[in-house]
Enzyme design. Structure first.
Site, short mmCIF file in Angstrom:
data_model
loop_
_atom_site.label_atom_id
_atom_site.label_comp_id
_atom_site.label_asym_id
_atom_site.label_seq_id
_atom_site.Cartn_x
_atom_site.Cartn_y
_atom_site.Cartn_z
N ASN A 233 1.87 25.44 -33.17
CA ASN A 233 2.65 24.91 -34.30
C ASN A 233 2.72 25.98 -35.39
O ASN A 233 1.73 26.22 -36.08
CB ASN A 233 1.94 23.64 -34.80
CG ASN A 233 2.60 23.05 -36.03
OD1 ASN A 233 3.68 23.47 -36.45
ND2 ASN A 233 1.94 22.07 -36.63
N LYS B 225 4.37 25.88 -38.05
CA LYS B 225 4.55 25.25 -39.37
C LYS B 225 5.66 25.97 -40.16
O LYS B 225 6.59 26.50 -39.57
CB LYS B 225 3.21 25.21 -40.13
CG LYS B 225 2.10 24.56 -39.29
CD LYS B 225 0.86 24.24 -40.08
CE LYS B 225 -0.17 23.57 -39.18
NZ LYS B 225 -1.39 23.20 -39.89
N HIS C 75 2.46 14.53 -37.61
CA HIS C 75 1.44 15.50 -37.99
C HIS C 75 0.85 15.07 -39.33
O HIS C 75 1.56 14.53 -40.18
CB HIS C 75 2.04 16.91 -38.08
CG HIS C 75 1.00 17.97 -38.25
ND1 HIS C 75 0.42 18.23 -39.47
CD2 HIS C 75 0.41 18.80 -37.36
CE1 HIS C 75 -0.49 19.18 -39.32
NE2 HIS C 75 -0.51 19.56 -38.04
N GLU D 289 0.23 16.57 -41.89
CA GLU D 289 0.93 17.11 -43.08
C GLU D 289 2.20 16.31 -43.37
O GLU D 289 2.62 16.22 -44.53
CB GLU D 289 1.22 18.61 -42.85
CG GLU D 289 -0.07 19.42 -42.96
CD GLU D 289 -0.12 20.67 -42.11
OE1 GLU D 289 0.93 21.13 -41.62
OE2 GLU D 289 -1.24 21.18 -41.90
N GLU E 233 -6.14 15.11 -34.05
CA GLU E 233 -6.37 16.16 -35.04
C GLU E 233 -7.12 15.57 -36.24
O GLU E 233 -6.49 15.01 -37.16
CB GLU E 233 -5.04 16.73 -35.53
CG GLU E 233 -4.24 17.43 -34.45
CD GLU E 233 -3.36 18.53 -35.04
OE1 GLU E 233 -3.47 19.66 -34.58
OE2 GLU E 233 -2.59 18.24 -35.98
N GLY F 289 -7.05 23.64 -40.48
CA GLY F 289 -7.07 24.71 -41.48
C GLY F 289 -8.47 24.96 -42.01
O GLY F 289 -8.63 25.46 -43.13
N SER G 228 -8.34 23.96 -36.06
CA SER G 228 -9.12 25.20 -36.05
C SER G 228 -9.52 25.67 -34.66
O SER G 228 -10.63 26.16 -34.45
CB SER G 228 -10.35 25.06 -36.96
OG SER G 228 -9.93 24.78 -38.29
N GLY H 236 -2.61 25.76 -34.86
CA GLY H 236 -1.83 26.24 -35.99
C GLY H 236 -1.99 27.74 -36.13
O GLY H 236 -1.29 28.53 -35.49
P1 PGA Z 1 -5.07 24.99 -37.45
O1 PGA Z 1 -3.87 23.90 -37.52
O2 PGA Z 1 -5.19 25.39 -36.00
O3 PGA Z 1 -4.63 26.11 -38.31
O4 PGA Z 1 -6.30 24.30 -37.94
C1 PGA Z 1 -3.80 22.88 -36.56
C2 PGA Z 1 -2.66 21.95 -36.84
O5 PGA Z 1 -2.38 21.63 -38.01
O6 PGA Z 1 -1.99 21.48 -35.90
#
Ligand code: PGA
Length: 266
Positions: A9, A11, A97, A99, A167, A173, A213, A234
């Site tokens: 992803n 983003k 997601h 977010e 998730e 993050g 992560s 991500g």
């Molecule tokens: P990250 O993001 O791997 O940077 O933690 C994962 C995601 O939001 O799908």
């Protein structure tokens, strides 16, 4: 056996030129590898889908959108529909997601409608669920995830199987992923809810990914968890070497499970 999904992803990051470069590099490296057990999928920003799609054509890498509208068309300024994603070469779309849930106020009802729109247009929705706070008691974790799955998965999901991405928000993050043990408990809760909701024949078939992560340093541990069918990544998905390493680790794990074979060249 279903293939392991390694979903990247991107983003709202990068530039057009940078996205083309990244896609070209991923295509160059991954097309040389015999990926019989893994499906790498990239999710660039919507504006870059077509350009990225051109770079990864015939490389074995698939394309997905980061979100879609609940509607197929109409007066919805700024939105992108499932048929548009499909026409742009997507096979997948991420819905719900954290977010989107957090910054756009999306509820599980909205997420379910988006997943249904995706499925109606031959896209596989990757439906995201996950608890906000770390350290929940197991019973609370199970009930939180159960409620999110029930709220976000369309009832007719047996017609076109969705994928679930677990998730936990506190691991996105962050400095570290959730532990394999935590993921095992969470995935088991999601699986049993899916079985209750869709029946065993269908509920057992839905792939469950872990996200939060994931990186080349921890993926071997994560892939050692029995009930992980893939990862949603991500930060590590926007670096070609790291994404290739994740794909290679997923392929190697499956190869080992099947009893042998050489490690993948990178
Ligand atoms: P990250 O993001 O791997 O940077 O933690 C994962 C995601 O939001 O799908």
């Amino acid at each position: 056996m279903r293939k392991t999904i390694v979903a990247g992803n991107w983003k709202m990051n990068g530039t057009l030129a940078g996205s083309i470069e990244l896609a070209k590099e991923l295509g160059r490296v991954l097309s040389r590898q015999k990926l019989n057990r893994v499906r790498p999928v990239v999710f660039p920003p919507a504006l870059y889908l077509i350009a990225v799609g051109q770079q990864i054509r015939d490389t074995g890498i698939e394309l997905g959108g980061q979100d879609c509208s609940t509607a197929a068309a109409g007066s919805f300024t700024g939105d992108v529909s499932a048929p548009m994603l499909r026409e742009s070469g997507c096979r997948f779309v991420i819905v719900g997601h954290s977010e989107r849930r957090r910054f756009h106020g999306e509820t599980s009802d909205t997420v379910r409608a988006k997943a249904a729109a995706a499925m109606a247009h031959q896209l596989t929705p990757i439906i995201c669920v996950g608890e906000d706070a770390s350290g929940l008691a197991q019973a609370d974790l199970r009930s939180t995830l159960g409620a999110q799955v029930i709220g976000s998965v369309p009832a007719d999901a047996h017609l076109n199987l969705p994928v679930i991405a677990y998730e936990p928000l506190w691991a996105i993050g962050a400095a570290a992923s959730a532990t394999p043990r935590h993921i095992e408990v969470a995935h088991a809760a999601i699986r049993s809810t899916l079985v209750d909701l869709l029946g065993p024949a269908v509920g057992e078939q839905v792939a469950i990914l872990y996200g939060g992560s994931v990186n080349p340093g921890n993926c071997a541990d994560l892939f050692s968890v029995d009930n992980i069918d893939g990862v949603l990544v991500g930060r590590s998905s926007m670096n070609a070497d790291q994404f290739v390493a994740l794909v290679a680790a997923a392929e190697d794990r499956r190869r080992r499970e099947e009893g042998g074979g050489q490690a993948l060249d990178q």
